[in-house]
Design an enzyme around this catalytic site. Structure first.
Site, PDB file in Angstrom:
ATOM      1  N   ARG A  27       0.821  -1.205   0.000  1.00 57.50           N
ATOM      2  CA  ARG A  27       0.000   0.000   0.000  1.00 57.50           C
ATOM      3  C   ARG A  27       0.855   1.253   0.000  1.00 57.50           C
ATOM      4  NH1 ARG A  27      -4.460   0.873   4.656  1.00 57.50           N
ATOM      5  NH2 ARG A  27      -5.754  -0.426   3.295  1.00 57.50           N
ATOM      6  N   GLU A  48      -3.864  -7.974  -4.380  1.00 58.39           N
ATOM      7  CA  GLU A  48      -5.310  -8.233  -4.440  1.00 58.39           C
ATOM      8  C   GLU A  48      -5.608  -9.705  -4.695  1.00 58.39           C
ATOM      9  OE1 GLU A  48      -7.598  -6.417  -3.476  1.00 58.39           O
ATOM     10  OE2 GLU A  48      -6.609  -4.484  -3.339  1.00 58.39           O
ATOM     11  N   LEU A  91      -0.747 -21.000   0.852  1.00 67.08           N
ATOM     12  CA  LEU A  91      -1.640 -19.836   0.823  1.00 67.08           C
ATOM     13  C   LEU A  91      -3.073 -20.224   0.480  1.00 67.08           C
ATOM     14  CD1 LEU A  91      -1.582 -16.832   1.320  1.00 67.08           C
ATOM     15  CD2 LEU A  91      -0.869 -16.469  -1.042  1.00 67.08           C
ATOM     16  N   GLY A  92      -3.260 -21.373  -0.137  1.00 66.10           N
ATOM     17  CA  GLY A  92      -4.622 -21.853  -0.391  1.00 66.10           C
ATOM     18  C   GLY A  92      -5.233 -21.361  -1.686  1.00 66.10           C
ATOM     19  N   TYR A  93      -6.383 -21.907  -2.025  1.00 69.27           N
ATOM     20  CA  TYR A  93      -7.098 -21.559  -3.258  1.00 69.27           C
ATOM     21  C   TYR A  93      -6.136 -21.508  -4.435  1.00 69.27           C
ATOM     22  CZ  TYR A  93     -11.389 -20.472  -0.717  1.00 69.27           C
ATOM     23  OH  TYR A  93     -12.517 -20.563   0.033  1.00 69.27           O
ATOM     24  N   TYR A 129     -14.649  -7.648  -8.151  1.00 73.56           N
ATOM     25  CA  TYR A 129     -14.017  -6.951  -7.024  1.00 73.56           C
ATOM     26  C   TYR A 129     -12.601  -6.522  -7.367  1.00 73.56           C
ATOM     27  CZ  TYR A 129     -11.007  -6.013  -3.258  1.00 73.56           C
ATOM     28  OH  TYR A 129     -10.050  -5.402  -2.519  1.00 73.56           O
ATOM     29  N   CYS A 208     -15.853  -1.077  11.917  1.00 69.23           N
ATOM     30  CA  CYS A 208     -17.140  -1.677  11.573  1.00 69.23           C
ATOM     31  C   CYS A 208     -16.979  -3.191  11.446  1.00 69.23           C
ATOM     32  CB  CYS A 208     -17.643  -1.074  10.266  1.00 69.23           C
ATOM     33  SG  CYS A 208     -19.398  -1.322   9.946  1.00 69.23           S
ATOM     34  N   CYS A 215     -18.981   1.468  17.200  1.00 68.98           N
ATOM     35  CA  CYS A 215     -19.699   2.637  16.689  1.00 68.98           C
ATOM     36  C   CYS A 215     -19.341   3.927  17.428  1.00 68.98           C
ATOM     37  CB  CYS A 215     -21.204   2.394  16.764  1.00 68.98           C
ATOM     38  SG  CYS A 215     -21.755   0.947  15.819  1.00 68.98           S
ATOM     39  N   THR A 311     -12.872 -26.044   2.746  1.00 70.14           N
ATOM     40  CA  THR A 311     -14.043 -25.182   2.773  1.00 70.14           C
ATOM     41  C   THR A 311     -15.324 -25.987   2.916  1.00 70.14           C
ATOM     42  OG1 THR A 311     -12.887 -23.658   1.310  1.00 70.14           O
ATOM     43  CG2 THR A 311     -15.272 -23.371   1.539  1.00 70.14           C
TER      44      THR A 311
END
Length: 370
Positions: A27, A48, A91-93, A129, A208, A215, A311
DNA sequence: AATGCGGGGGT
DNA sequence: ACCCCAGCATT
């Protein structure tokens, strides 16, 4: 969301982000974006992809290793699947890793990442996304990347989906996306779109939160309908989750006198697709205790049992080990790898199997029943 | 619209 | 034990 409210929320979130941004290696900080700098699209994309359904803490060391090993999309585009899959292991997937490699080759070929949402969306591994996130963060496009954080923040802000017997999840999702987009449409002229995106994500991650949103310290609490209702945790609405069945199988670990272990490459698609793994049986619905059919001819010793939760099912495998001769051939496809190399290139389930098979005290006592 | 796809950390 | 995580591809 009404334009006036959307405009206030955007400004408040941006202001909050400038003072409370999380720091990540992928970032660029708000003080840098403020002077017009933007993060390298390659690094935005890489992060991402890694962050899809993955916590920032888990992805971070992987991101650092990939970035130092493949500093540009061209370098990654030239990498072998062997190296990429090994670096991704754990890391998976794993379809992400296959698509990552394919995408890098394409982008390298055409000379760089496209800046348009739809062109990004057409690349392998990039969905709505991720396309929006790259467009907003790397290219300043005013398009809303609706991840789990932003879905939660926006659905609470506008109290979308809370009414019992309300609209279906599909329509709820469309309303959330529309409300999220209105925040970007009403962002102040010249303000950094990427900071709004990341500010909303940080707000979702730090304030949140799903269970107990803070809040009292939220910069947009005054604009939040769910907060006014006193039930922010009722949003967003979630689809009911199906139960997770148990499955059972066996894993075979031949070990050579020099300590090498035998591994195979799994088929390119499906579970752990394309990854290196120890030999296993297919899994079934019932536990078993004896040496299953299909084990290569060898003097098998039963070691322990490993459990792993995927999963959509939970797996427990009996681990069998055989100490074989240096020249023995077990199955055609597969290879011998030194233990210390194997342990790093395997996905987590494979690491569990290997650790179990090689553990020093794996002996008669580990042969307990299920 | 539903399903398959990893792994780990928080509560 | 359950929840969730900067979701995508396939059917």
């Amino acid at each position: 969301m009404e334009a006036a409210s959307a405009s206030r929320v955007s400004a408040l979130v941006l202001d909050w982000y400038r003072r409370n941004a999380r720091v990540f290696p992928w970032r660029m900080g708000p003080e840098e974006t403020r002077v017009g700098l933007r993060q390298d699209p390659y690094l935005v994309w890489l992060s991402e992809i890694m962050l899809q359904q993955t916590t920032t803490a888990h992805a971070e060391p992987y991101f650092q290793r990939f970035r130092s090993r493949w500093p540009t999309v061209h370098a990654l585009g030239r990498a072998s699947w062997e190296d990429v899959s090994s670096a991704w292991a754990g890391l998976g997937y794993y379809s992400r890793a296959r698509n990552l490699a394919a995408c890098a080759r394409i982008v390298s070929e055409v000379g760089g990442f496209p800046e348009d949402f739809h062109a990004l969306r057409d690349l392998p591994g990039i969905g709505p996304y991720t396309a929006a996130a790259i467009a907003a963060i790397a290219f300043g496009r005013r398009v809303a990347p609706v991840d789990g954080n932003i879905e939660r923040v926006v659905s609470r802000l506008a109290a979308i989906g809370g009414e019992p017997d309300g609209p279906g999840l599909r329509l709820v999702r469309r309303r959330v996306e529309s409300a999220a987009q209105s925040l970007f449409d009403n962002l102040e002229e010249g303000a950094p779109s990427g900071d709004l995106a990341q500010g909303l994500m940080d707000l979702g991650a730090r304030i949140c939160s799903p269970r107990r949103p803070a809040c009292s310290v939220c910069p947009v609490a005054a604009e939040c309908v769910a907060q006014a209702q006193g039930r922010p945790e009722a949003y967003p609405v979630k689809a009911p989750r199906s139960l997770r069945p148990n499955r059972y199988g066996a894993a075979f670990v031949p070990v050579r006198p020099d300590g090498a272990v035998f591994v195979v490459r799994r088929p390119p698609k499906g579970l752990l697709g394309g990854m290196t793994m120890p030999l296993t049986t297919p899994w079934g619905d019932a536990p078993f205790f004896e040496l299953p059919e299909g084990a290569p001819a060898a003097a098998w010793r039963r070691m322990g049992e490993v459990s792993h939760v995927f999963t959509h099912f939970a797996l427990s495998l009996q681990v069998w080990r055989a100490d074989v001769g240096q020249g023995d051939v077990l199955v055609e496809e597969g290879r011998w790898v030194p233990q210390e190399e194997a342990i790093v290139m395997l996905p987590s389930l494979g690491r569990k199997i290997l650790r179990n098979a090689l553990s020093a005290d794996a002996s008669p006592k580990a042969r307990g029943s299920l």
